[in-house]
Write a protein that holds these residues in place. Structure first.
Motif, mmCIF file in Angstrom:
data_model
loop_
_atom_site.group_PDB
_atom_site.id
_atom_site.type_symbol
_atom_site.label_atom_id
_atom_site.label_comp_id
_atom_site.label_asym_id
_atom_site.label_seq_id
_atom_site.Cartn_x
_atom_site.Cartn_y
_atom_site.Cartn_z
ATOM 1 N N ASN A 36 0.827 -1.207 0.000
ATOM 2 C CA ASN A 36 0.000 0.000 0.000
ATOM 3 C C ASN A 36 0.860 1.254 0.000
ATOM 4 O OD1 ASN A 36 -2.339 -1.510 0.026
ATOM 5 N ND2 ASN A 36 -2.756 -1.199 2.202
ATOM 6 N N SER A 199 -5.820 -1.202 13.209
ATOM 7 C CA SER A 199 -7.014 -0.383 12.952
ATOM 8 C C SER A 199 -6.612 1.000 12.469
ATOM 9 C CB SER A 199 -7.863 -0.274 14.222
ATOM 10 O OG SER A 199 -8.359 -1.524 14.617
ATOM 11 N N ASN A 202 -5.423 0.680 8.824
ATOM 12 C CA ASN A 202 -6.550 0.505 7.910
ATOM 13 C C ASN A 202 -7.291 1.817 7.700
ATOM 14 O OD1 ASN A 202 -6.636 -2.203 6.921
ATOM 15 N ND2 ASN A 202 -7.249 -2.919 8.947
ATOM 16 N N TRP A 203 -7.451 2.583 8.760
ATOM 17 C CA TRP A 203 -8.110 3.887 8.664
ATOM 18 C C TRP A 203 -7.318 4.818 7.750
ATOM 19 C CZ3 TRP A 203 -6.692 8.443 11.949
ATOM 20 C CH2 TRP A 203 -7.569 9.515 11.759
ATOM 21 N N ASP A 206 -7.547 3.577 4.124
ATOM 22 C CA ASP A 206 -8.889 3.838 3.591
ATOM 23 C C ASP A 206 -8.996 5.253 3.021
ATOM 24 O OD1 ASP A 206 -9.885 1.341 4.138
ATOM 25 O OD2 ASP A 206 -10.904 1.910 5.994
ATOM 26 N N HIS A 207 -8.123 6.153 3.503
ATOM 27 C CA HIS A 207 -8.140 7.540 3.056
ATOM 28 C C HIS A 207 -6.881 7.894 2.249
ATOM 29 C CE1 HIS A 207 -11.043 7.489 6.389
ATOM 30 N NE2 HIS A 207 -11.629 8.486 5.753
ATOM 31 N N PRO A 211 -5.639 10.716 6.432
ATOM 32 C CA PRO A 211 -6.924 10.433 7.068
ATOM 33 C C PRO A 211 -7.711 11.640 7.576
ATOM 34 C CG PRO A 211 -5.144 9.964 8.590
ATOM 35 C CD PRO A 211 -4.497 10.298 7.272
ATOM 36 N N ARG A 224 -9.429 9.859 -2.973
ATOM 37 C CA ARG A 224 -10.129 8.684 -3.500
ATOM 38 C C ARG A 224 -9.242 7.925 -4.472
ATOM 39 N NH1 ARG A 224 -15.302 9.697 -7.193
ATOM 40 N NH2 ARG A 224 -13.590 10.543 -8.464
ATOM 41 N N ALA A 227 -6.500 6.065 -2.622
ATOM 42 C CA ALA A 227 -6.977 4.917 -1.846
ATOM 43 C C ALA A 227 -7.495 3.776 -2.733
ATOM 44 C CB ALA A 227 -8.085 5.367 -0.903
ATOM 45 N N PRO A 232 -6.748 -4.223 2.225
ATOM 46 C CA PRO A 232 -7.089 -4.203 3.648
ATOM 47 C C PRO A 232 -6.094 -5.039 4.440
ATOM 48 C CG PRO A 232 -8.543 -5.695 2.495
ATOM 49 C CD PRO A 232 -7.699 -5.014 1.437
#
Length: 233
Positions: A36, A199, A202-203, A206-207, A211, A224, A227, A232
């Motif tokens: 990632n 967590s 992942n947060w 996700d952004h 974040p 967007r 990400a 995940p």
């Protein structure tokens, strides 16, 4: 899965087979996290993003340094120096490396205010940093002294990143980091709030690595795209 591993607490280290399986799970988490990070860095670079330090000069920075040849030994040192560190942190040291996403996006001048991901465990991104081990040890010894004088001094947080204000080069609070000692599979990461390390990651992913809430639709579109299709953990 992570919920079940959390429930085992530090007792998992007393069961060799389970501990070995849990470390493999953490290693896979770290491999996905590294992928990632590499994707985000590639996309930002293609956009003309300038990776720089959180200083007035905006000194150019390398966004990702792979683990060095001594990363595994450094993970062992962390384990010994702080009594116990989470398995996820050991995996990050050995398999991900140091990450610094602070900078400026050409379509998003305030991107540094969106709390870009920073995790520094080896100190390899800062040539002027003589020894991150000395820094960590000094922080630990200072906390132990404060704790001896005041039992309400709170928990020790291993500093791994500037807080979101310092990332923007303004006065802020305490550094983000991992609560130690902690012998569990995953530990608690203290940032704007305290949550399990996985967590938190992942947060962040996700952004798209940024974040904190954005201010406009154009900034939302940048995040967007960053990400898109990230893995995940």
């Amino acid at each position: 899965m992570w919920h079940e591993l959390h429930q085992l607490g530090s007792t998992i280290r007393q069961q060799a087979d389970l501990a070995e399986e849990a470390q493999l799970v953490c290693d896979e988490m770290a491999r996905r996290a590294r992928q990632n990070v590499e994707v985000i860095v590639e996309r930002l670079s293609a956009d003309g993003y300038r990776f720089h330090a959180n200083d007035d000069e905006q000194t150019p920075m390398t966004p990702h340094a792979a683990p060095t040849a001594t990363a595994a030994e450094h993970a062992d040192w962390l384990q010994e120096r702080f009594d116990a560190v989470p398995m996820t942190l050991r995996s990050w040291v050995r398999l991900v490396g140091d990450v610094w996403l602070v900078g400026t996006h050409p379509q998003w001048p305030t991107s540094a205010s969106a709390d870009p991901l920073v995790i520094e465990l080896e100190g390899s991104l800062h040539a002027d940093f003589p020894s991150i081990r000395d820094y960590f040890a000094d922080e630990w010894n200072g906390w132990r002294e404060r704790r001896a004088e005041d039992a309400s001094a709170g928990v020790f947080v291993l500093p791994l990143a500037p807080d979101r204000f310092h990332k923007e080069n303004v006065s802020g609070g305490s550094p983000y980091g991992m609560v130690l000692p902690d012998g569990c599979v995953d530990g608690l990461f203290a940032a704007e709030t305290t949550m399990p390390f996985v967590s938190y990651l992942n947060w962040v992913f996700d952004h798209g690595g940024f974040p904190w809430p954005t201010e406009s639709s154009s900034q939302w579109r940048v995040r967007r795209e960053l990400a898109r299709d990230l893995l995940p953990l």
